[in-house]
Scaffold this active site. Sequence first.
Site, mmCIF file in Angstrom:
data_model
loop_
_atom_site.group_PDB
_atom_site.id
_atom_site.type_symbol
_atom_site.label_atom_id
_atom_site.label_comp_id
_atom_site.label_asym_id
_atom_site.label_seq_id
_atom_site.Cartn_x
_atom_site.Cartn_y
_atom_site.Cartn_z
ATOM 1 N N LYS A 78 0.883 -12.454 -3.420
ATOM 2 C CA LYS A 78 0.516 -11.119 -4.496
ATOM 3 C C LYS A 78 1.206 -11.566 -5.692
ATOM 4 O O LYS A 78 2.480 -11.861 -5.779
ATOM 5 C CB LYS A 78 1.051 -9.948 -3.643
ATOM 6 C CG LYS A 78 0.900 -8.644 -4.467
ATOM 7 C CD LYS A 78 1.216 -7.484 -3.714
ATOM 8 C CE LYS A 78 0.734 -6.167 -4.519
ATOM 9 N NZ LYS A 78 1.309 -5.005 -3.835
ATOM 10 N N SER A 158 -2.389 -1.478 -3.641
ATOM 11 C CA SER A 158 -2.474 -2.191 -4.816
ATOM 12 C C SER A 158 -2.624 -3.903 -4.375
ATOM 13 O O SER A 158 -2.850 -4.382 -5.410
ATOM 14 C CB SER A 158 -0.981 -2.250 -5.540
ATOM 15 O OG SER A 158 -0.036 -2.473 -4.498
ATOM 16 N N SER A 182 -0.070 0.223 0.114
ATOM 17 C CA SER A 182 -0.450 -0.856 -0.815
ATOM 18 C C SER A 182 -0.867 -2.206 0.041
ATOM 19 O O SER A 182 -1.616 -3.090 -0.391
ATOM 20 C CB SER A 182 0.360 -1.311 -2.009
ATOM 21 O OG SER A 182 0.106 -0.512 -2.980
#
Lengths: 492, 95
Positions: A78, A158, A182
């Site tokens: 990420k 997210s 997330s």
Amino acid sequence: MANLTGLSIAEALDGLARREFSAGELVQAHVAAMAAARPLNAYITETPERAIEGAKAADARRARGEALPLDGIPLAIKDLYCTEGVPTTAASHILDGFKPPYESTVTANLWRAGAVMLGKTNLDEFAMGSSNTTSYYGAARNPWRRTGDNRPLVPGGSSGGSAAAVAARIALGATGTDTGGSIRQPGAFCGIVGMKPTYGRCSRWGIVAFASSLDQAGPMTRSVRDAAIMLRHMAGHDPKDSTSVPRPVPDYAAALTGDIRGLRVGIPTEYRVDGMSDEVTALWRQGIAWLEAAGAKTREISLPHTKYALPTYYIIAPAEASSNLARYDGVRYGLRVPGGNLREMYDNTRGEGFGAEVRRRILIGTYVLSAGYYDAYYLKAGRVRSLIARDFASAFETVDAILTPTAPTPAFAIGEKSDDPIAMYLNDVFTVPASLAGLPAISVPGGLTRDGLPLGLHLIGRAFDEETVLRAAGVLETAASFTAEPQGRWSP
Amino acid sequence: MAIDKATVAKVAALARMRVPEAELDALTGELGQIISWVEQLAEVDTTGVEPMTSVVAVDLPRRPDAVTDGGYCEKVLANAPQGMAGFFAVPKVIE
């Protein structure tokens, strides 16, 4: 040779150990798949050269009989984790050009175990969102589509790029971060496993901070076993994060015995919320039946302050974010937008550098922390947070784990819900309470909706009892036997 | 607490974040909606409840007060939009 991008991490490690293929071949297959899947916009930065170099080193070590535990496993990271010398954007304009001169502890742990990086994945800007549509680099797309409907769907957020990458078989696994859901909500939306460990299990050092009392790193994978394997090599005490906990890291995969006879599982009454789809309700009921069939005992429990979790979160998280994001001022890194004087330079840089959702949260955070409002909002939210944690503590006196759905709906279309911030926030209604209490939780794919979209089941455990969560998740995974795959319609 | 445009402008100034005049109305509406939604917490009785300050029960670790890091000015400045002679450079603050 097997389809190398379709393997689990566990299968890939076995194949590498048996010399059925090399790390070079494994990585090459992923690099090609990653390039072919660019329409998904799952990656912000691809690092194929680095992955290929890493694979060479892994193959050399294996040839010498010195293979590391994750040697040659290609992972997506990420783009909230700082990676030395590789652009780290947090999907924000304000971090333009930022190349960290250091490596986050969690990624350093993974590289030390031999894993290699394919690239940095897309996310909501500064991890603020539930749809991956707030990224400065454009929305990531869910590799799944509704049957007979070609509209692109959100991958959740997210950690949407990570979830899309793992679901689309363009990474064997990925790191995510979870502040209010997330990791788990995008896991559910993309039909993969996503785990948020206990707060303090993984070091937050080198991860771009959103809300420091909630942020936690975790694995996103295509099986529960892979999540256990990855977590073992992400977790661990780090003196550079004062909230990282000095506890030994168990061999999580060893907890996957499949035996949950006598396990007491709570079903919280308050999680039956308005707006939950009937298919989500049905899957939840099915999950209860699966656990009982495996010998667990389920019972109704009450978590009375559940309905206050989201408003509590939307005070605490923006408050912490407004403090954490004060550092982006155009002086030390990233974007600088000139102004006539220092003050104007700050105003211009932050005004242009942050997107709409981030600006909204900074304003809310600044407001609830401002003189005269601090007690009414921030301290009040802290008190309610204590009550929410207490609800869980008393529930865990009579149960060992809690089963809920991961999200009230399956993935929605890109653009839907974007005009109503609160409707968007409601995506996290089932995941936020465990975040506020710092508890470990996992989302496991449970089945498909009538129109072919994945749904997740969510298990919450006691602090530092990731093993029970993983064991029960493994049982759900076996019972669900979720083998559906997205159809690859991202290919041009 | 009702939020008006002036409040949003003041908070934006506190946050050192320029908000274009044209966006103020929409933002005022959104923030007002969010703030009135979180205000439902007022109905929770929190008498005698301490605010959570530590998510997991752990003592804050201590270490000797010694320098353990540093000495790499170039690395620190490598990402700066403007650096000069080993310092971060900013627009003039004193006329």
